[in-house]
Design a protein around this motif. Structure first.
Motif, short mmCIF file in Angstrom:
data_model
loop_
_atom_site.label_atom_id
_atom_site.label_comp_id
_atom_site.label_asym_id
_atom_site.label_seq_id
_atom_site.Cartn_x
_atom_site.Cartn_y
_atom_site.Cartn_z
N GLU A 95 32.68 19.06 39.42
CA GLU A 95 31.95 18.29 38.40
C GLU A 95 31.44 16.97 38.99
O GLU A 95 30.28 16.59 38.80
CB GLU A 95 32.85 18.02 37.19
CG GLU A 95 32.13 17.26 36.08
CD GLU A 95 33.04 17.01 34.88
OE1 GLU A 95 32.59 16.29 33.96
OE2 GLU A 95 34.18 17.52 34.86
N TYR A 96 32.32 16.27 39.70
CA TYR A 96 31.92 15.00 40.33
C TYR A 96 30.87 15.25 41.41
O TYR A 96 29.88 14.51 41.52
CB TYR A 96 33.14 14.30 40.93
CG TYR A 96 32.80 13.03 41.68
CD1 TYR A 96 32.67 11.82 40.98
CD2 TYR A 96 32.58 13.03 43.05
CE1 TYR A 96 32.34 10.65 41.65
CE2 TYR A 96 32.24 11.86 43.72
CZ TYR A 96 32.13 10.68 43.02
OH TYR A 96 31.79 9.52 43.69
N GLU A 97 31.08 16.29 42.20
CA GLU A 97 30.17 16.59 43.30
C GLU A 97 28.78 16.94 42.80
O GLU A 97 27.77 16.53 43.39
CB GLU A 97 30.78 17.70 44.17
CG GLU A 97 31.95 17.21 44.99
CD GLU A 97 33.03 18.26 45.25
OE1 GLU A 97 34.12 17.87 45.70
OE2 GLU A 97 32.77 19.46 45.00
N LYS A 98 28.70 17.67 41.71
CA LYS A 98 27.39 17.97 41.13
C LYS A 98 26.71 16.71 40.62
O LYS A 98 25.50 16.52 40.80
CB LYS A 98 27.54 18.98 39.98
CG LYS A 98 27.77 20.41 40.44
CD LYS A 98 27.77 21.37 39.25
CE LYS A 98 27.83 22.82 39.71
NZ LYS A 98 27.77 23.76 38.58
N LYS A 99 27.49 15.84 40.01
CA LYS A 99 26.94 14.59 39.46
C LYS A 99 26.30 13.74 40.57
O LYS A 99 25.22 13.16 40.38
CB LYS A 99 28.05 13.80 38.77
CG LYS A 99 27.61 12.48 38.18
CD LYS A 99 28.77 11.74 37.54
CE LYS A 99 28.37 10.37 37.03
NZ LYS A 99 29.51 9.64 36.43
N VAL A 100 26.96 13.67 41.72
CA VAL A 100 26.47 12.81 42.80
C VAL A 100 25.46 13.53 43.70
O VAL A 100 24.42 12.99 44.06
CB VAL A 100 27.65 12.29 43.65
CG1 VAL A 100 27.14 11.47 44.83
CG2 VAL A 100 28.59 11.45 42.79
N GLN A 101 25.78 14.78 44.06
CA GLN A 101 24.96 15.49 45.04
C GLN A 101 23.65 16.02 44.47
O GLN A 101 22.64 16.07 45.17
CB GLN A 101 25.75 16.64 45.66
CG GLN A 101 26.95 16.21 46.48
CD GLN A 101 27.72 17.40 47.01
OE1 GLN A 101 27.21 18.50 47.12
NE2 GLN A 101 29.00 17.19 47.32
N LEU A 102 23.66 16.43 43.20
CA LEU A 102 22.48 17.07 42.63
C LEU A 102 21.60 16.06 41.90
O LEU A 102 21.34 16.15 40.70
CB LEU A 102 22.90 18.20 41.69
CG LEU A 102 23.78 19.29 42.30
CD1 LEU A 102 24.02 20.41 41.31
CD2 LEU A 102 23.16 19.84 43.59
#
Length: 264
Positions: A95-102
């Motif tokens: 969830e965090y990775e999608k928020k930052v990476q995408l």
């Protein structure tokens, strides 16, 4: 007057010159207003930026256990080519990775001590350039995720540096270059997946830092070792405070230290 709090990187405002703010939990200091004044910085204790415990800081403001567990310190932070959220694959916290990476990312050229290539979220322009002490910068590519920015940076690193010489940056030992020419020269090396995101027409951004005098031989302050330091503030560049005896203090490298700052 004394202010106390945990160090995090200075907040900045893009103006001529750059405005710097040291933000604590209940106070903030406009550091530009302290130029020419004597200040004392005293180390009090540690405070991990994640767990809040008084444990030695390992890296990036985090204690060792947090550094190896939380998504904010995962390998893809420093190596964006390792990003996997676009594949729906989790590293530490999807969830965090999608928020930052995408989200939109910029591949840029910045000139601080030399021309270097870097990656940042679009929302962090020009903050990222300010933090690096760049006096000029330009966007090359704007892509929809961190992975594409990462593989573009890796490809360009074979043709331009990805490092800043902090001593040269602080000495203001710099040359103005034509970053538009650099952008055009590097265009051919952009990976196929990112070629359509090349920025065809833009101009470089120029930055001015609040510095009275640059040091000839900057020496870094180890606050944990020294415990306390007093000096006259002569300038601010990147995330460094520059003092009259040529001591420099990297605020960002000391995130997670609780300090007392006294304006003498």
């Amino acid at each position: 007057m004394t202010f106390e709090g945990v160090l995090t990187k200075m907040e900045t405002e893009f103006s001529q010159p750059i405005q710097y703010y040291l933000v604590f939990e209940s106070d903030f200091i406009n550091m530009n207003q302290l130029l020419g004044k004597n200040i004392t910085i005293q180390f009090i204790r540690y405070q991990c930026l994640n767990c809040g415990l008084d444990k030695p800081i390992y890296r990036q403001g985090f204690c060792k256990s947090c550094f190896y567990e939380i998504p904010q310190a995962a390998d893809w932070i420093m190596r964006p080519e390792l990003s996997t959220a676009h594949l729906d694959e989790e590293d530490r916290d999807l969830e965090y990775e999608k928020k930052v990476q995408l989200q939109p990312h910029i591949v840029y050229l910045a000139n601080s001590s030399n021309v270097k290539v870097g990656v940042t979220r679009k929302s962090q322009v020009p903050t990222r350039w300010i933090d690096q002490g760049a006096h000029e910068a330009i966007e090359i590519v704007e892509v929809p995720n961190r992975y594409l920015a990462g593989i573009t940076e890796v490809a360009l690193k074979d043709h331009v540096s990805d490092k800043t010489n902090w001593r040269s940056m602080l000495k203001n030992d710099i040359k103005d270059v034509d970053l538009v020419q650099w952008r055009e020269r590097l265009k051919q090396y952009i990976p196929e997946e990112a070629k359509d995101y090349f920025i065809e027409s833009n101009t470089e951004t120029n930055l001015e830092f609040p510095v009275i005098k640059y040091p000839d031989k900057p020496k870094s302050l180890n606050l944990i070792k020294e415990q306390t330091f007093t000096g006259k503030l002569e300038g601010i560049k990147g995330q460094y405070l520059i003092f009259d005896d040529e001591t420099v203090f990297n605020v960002r490298a000391n995130e997670g230290l609780v300090v007392a700052i006294t304006i003498n």
